[in-house]
Design a protein around this motif. Sequence first.
Motif, short mmCIF file in Angstrom:
data_model
loop_
_atom_site.label_atom_id
_atom_site.label_comp_id
_atom_site.label_asym_id
_atom_site.label_seq_id
_atom_site.Cartn_x
_atom_site.Cartn_y
_atom_site.Cartn_z
N GLY A 191 -25.18 17.44 27.36
CA GLY A 191 -25.12 18.56 28.30
C GLY A 191 -25.98 18.21 29.49
O GLY A 191 -26.56 17.12 29.57
N LYS A 192 -26.11 19.11 30.46
CA LYS A 192 -26.87 18.77 31.67
C LYS A 192 -27.99 19.74 31.98
O LYS A 192 -28.84 19.46 32.83
N ASN A 193 -28.04 20.89 31.30
CA ASN A 193 -29.01 21.92 31.67
C ASN A 193 -29.61 22.59 30.44
O ASN A 193 -29.91 23.78 30.46
N MET A 194 -29.81 21.81 29.37
CA MET A 194 -30.24 22.40 28.11
C MET A 194 -31.70 22.81 28.12
O MET A 194 -32.55 22.14 28.71
N SER A 195 -31.98 23.90 27.42
CA SER A 195 -33.34 24.41 27.31
C SER A 195 -34.13 23.61 26.28
O SER A 195 -33.56 22.97 25.38
N LYS A 196 -35.45 23.66 26.37
CA LYS A 196 -36.30 23.07 25.35
C LYS A 196 -36.27 23.90 24.07
O LYS A 196 -36.63 23.42 23.00
N GLU A 197 -35.86 25.17 24.19
CA GLU A 197 -35.72 26.02 23.01
C GLU A 197 -34.54 25.54 22.18
O GLU A 197 -33.54 25.06 22.71
N THR A 198 -34.64 25.68 20.87
CA THR A 198 -33.56 25.20 20.00
C THR A 198 -32.92 26.31 19.18
O THR A 198 -32.06 26.04 18.34
N VAL A 199 -33.31 27.55 19.42
CA VAL A 199 -32.73 28.71 18.75
C VAL A 199 -32.67 29.86 19.75
O VAL A 199 -33.58 30.02 20.57
N SER A 200 -31.61 30.65 19.69
CA SER A 200 -31.49 31.81 20.58
C SER A 200 -30.59 32.83 19.89
O SER A 200 -30.36 32.77 18.67
N THR A 201 -30.06 33.76 20.67
CA THR A 201 -29.07 34.72 20.17
C THR A 201 -27.92 34.79 21.16
O THR A 201 -28.05 34.39 22.33
N ILE A 202 -26.80 35.34 20.70
CA ILE A 202 -25.66 35.52 21.59
C ILE A 202 -26.05 36.38 22.78
O ILE A 202 -25.73 36.08 23.93
N GLY A 203 -26.78 37.46 22.52
CA GLY A 203 -27.18 38.36 23.60
C GLY A 203 -28.05 37.68 24.64
O GLY A 203 -27.84 37.85 25.85
N ASP A 204 -29.02 36.90 24.19
CA ASP A 204 -29.89 36.19 25.13
C ASP A 204 -29.11 35.19 25.95
O ASP A 204 -29.36 35.02 27.16
N GLN A 205 -28.15 34.52 25.33
CA GLN A 205 -27.36 33.55 26.07
C GLN A 205 -26.43 34.21 27.08
O GLN A 205 -26.21 33.69 28.17
N LYS A 206 -25.90 35.37 26.74
CA LYS A 206 -25.09 36.10 27.71
C LYS A 206 -25.92 36.46 28.94
O LYS A 206 -25.43 36.48 30.08
N ALA A 207 -27.21 36.73 28.70
CA ALA A 207 -28.08 37.17 29.79
C ALA A 207 -28.64 36.01 30.61
O ALA A 207 -28.94 36.19 31.80
N THR A 208 -28.78 34.82 30.01
CA THR A 208 -29.50 33.74 30.69
C THR A 208 -28.71 32.46 30.91
O THR A 208 -29.09 31.65 31.76
N ASN A 209 -27.66 32.24 30.16
CA ASN A 209 -26.91 30.99 30.26
C ASN A 209 -25.93 31.07 31.43
O ASN A 209 -25.05 31.93 31.45
N TYR A 210 -26.08 30.16 32.39
CA TYR A 210 -25.24 30.20 33.60
C TYR A 210 -23.75 30.19 33.27
O TYR A 210 -22.93 30.79 34.00
N ALA A 211 -23.37 29.51 32.19
CA ALA A 211 -21.95 29.34 31.86
C ALA A 211 -21.36 30.55 31.14
O ALA A 211 -20.15 30.61 30.94
N LEU A 212 -22.20 31.51 30.76
CA LEU A 212 -21.72 32.71 30.07
C LEU A 212 -21.85 33.95 30.94
O LEU A 212 -21.85 35.08 30.44
N ARG A 213 -21.97 33.76 32.24
CA ARG A 213 -22.13 34.89 33.15
C ARG A 213 -21.00 35.90 33.00
O ARG A 213 -19.82 35.53 32.85
N ALA A 214 -21.34 37.16 33.07
CA ALA A 214 -20.34 38.22 33.04
C ALA A 214 -19.45 38.11 34.28
O ALA A 214 -19.91 37.75 35.36
N ASN A 215 -18.18 38.35 34.10
CA ASN A 215 -17.19 38.34 35.20
C ASN A 215 -16.99 36.95 35.82
O ASN A 215 -16.43 36.83 36.91
N MET A 216 -17.43 35.91 35.12
CA MET A 216 -17.22 34.55 35.62
C MET A 216 -15.75 34.17 35.45
O MET A 216 -15.19 34.30 34.35
N THR A 217 -15.12 33.71 36.52
CA THR A 217 -13.72 33.33 36.41
C THR A 217 -13.59 31.94 35.79
O THR A 217 -14.56 31.17 35.75
#
Length: 469
Positions: free
Chosen positions: A189-215
Amino acid sequence: MQIEQIYTGCLAQGAYYITSNGEAAIIDPLRETQPYLDRIERDGVKLKYIFETHFHADFVSGHLDLSKETRAPIVYGPTAKPEFEAIVAADNQLFEIGNIKIKVLHTPGHTMESSTYLLIDENGKDYAIFSGDTLFIGDVGRPDLAQKAASMTQEQLAGLLYHSLRDKVMTLADDVIVYPAHGAGSACGKNMSKETVSTIGDQKATNYALRANMTEAEFIKEVTDGLLPPPAYFGMNVAMNKKGYASFENVLDLGLKGLSVNEFETIAEETGALILDTRNNSDFAKGFIPQSINIGINGDFAPWVGALIADVKQPIILVTELGREKETVTRLSRVGFDNLVGHLDGGFEAWKKAGKEIDTVNRITPDQFKAQVKIGESKIIDIRKQNEYSAEHIEEAFNKPLANINDWIKDIDPKEHFFMHCAGGYRSMIAASILQARGFRNFSEIEGGFNAIAKTDIPRTDFVCQSKI
């Protein structure tokens, strides 16, 4: 139910060990199987399944040896075509481990067979996903690794990944835990976090590729933008994972064969074997066997071996720190370098005591560099990554990343002296050893790299936070 993430920093890779009511499952195991066998024995459980999220490119998995030793079947997601006995699961197929279930979610895009495994707990609740290289913390899998196999463009694969994430992963509850296959430092990947565990909700909020309304078009553009070429060894690792490989124990036996100084010298001269010296860069600089390549065991060893040596079939003879022979062989095997001829018995000291020829690197201190360099006149090569260079660098320095050395080495004028550095000395010594093995000696390598140079008053550009680059 217990879940253990077994994280290997050198490869930035996470394997997973799951137990429930006397049964166990392992997801994406590394090459050496003993750590998993030890856990199974410790817990008194039976390994029921070995799950593979996809055919890995950056490491050789331990699925075949582990299956042979435990008789547990190997499971892949839909469309996988392994050349050995395995279960190729259907989308949404369920597998029971004790009181829990693992549900297969086919999530193509990183590769065509890529699958995410959804863990359903004892109460029937969606508890966690093991997302492989589909979803990382802060990023998603690169969509360019399966182009040749899939006969698809990276843009088409990115489109599949978009729908896999939107239709399968993001529909899960926000509290579902995300366990990825990799973290920061992996080339998957190209933009991975140093964190190795998260949640779906956190990723929806912070992961650029999971942005709401992203085409889909926006996703494809952003995910494919700025992808660096994959390391050359990736395709060979995929083939090993798909077709099979030698037993790890056989590789270990080869690498642990001690060679006398004379045997070592004969092999080096007559077979074309590459001499890989894994000692610390400061020790290597003071003396080494001519033509040796230095990639220190204390660093991102396996990825740099894979990136720079590339051909996993290359015969290799080892010079290691005493007592670290097994560790070195193990870490080489993880990225498929199985063609080991042996190691120098007694290490470099044995070579030195035998009175054999020794080479050195012209390593200078930052103070010596300050006294010798003339900004604007002297040639300075900074071999750090482009983002490191962009953040801050010596004025008038050229950026030539180590990963691209096989390209830029062709442009070196052997009559022109240059200074060379990385961040701390690890990568610049790798480069120095490669340069000298190819006949270049017209350079000075700087001890301590940019971290040490920054403590002097040598002119540098203004610092820019790398997250903003």
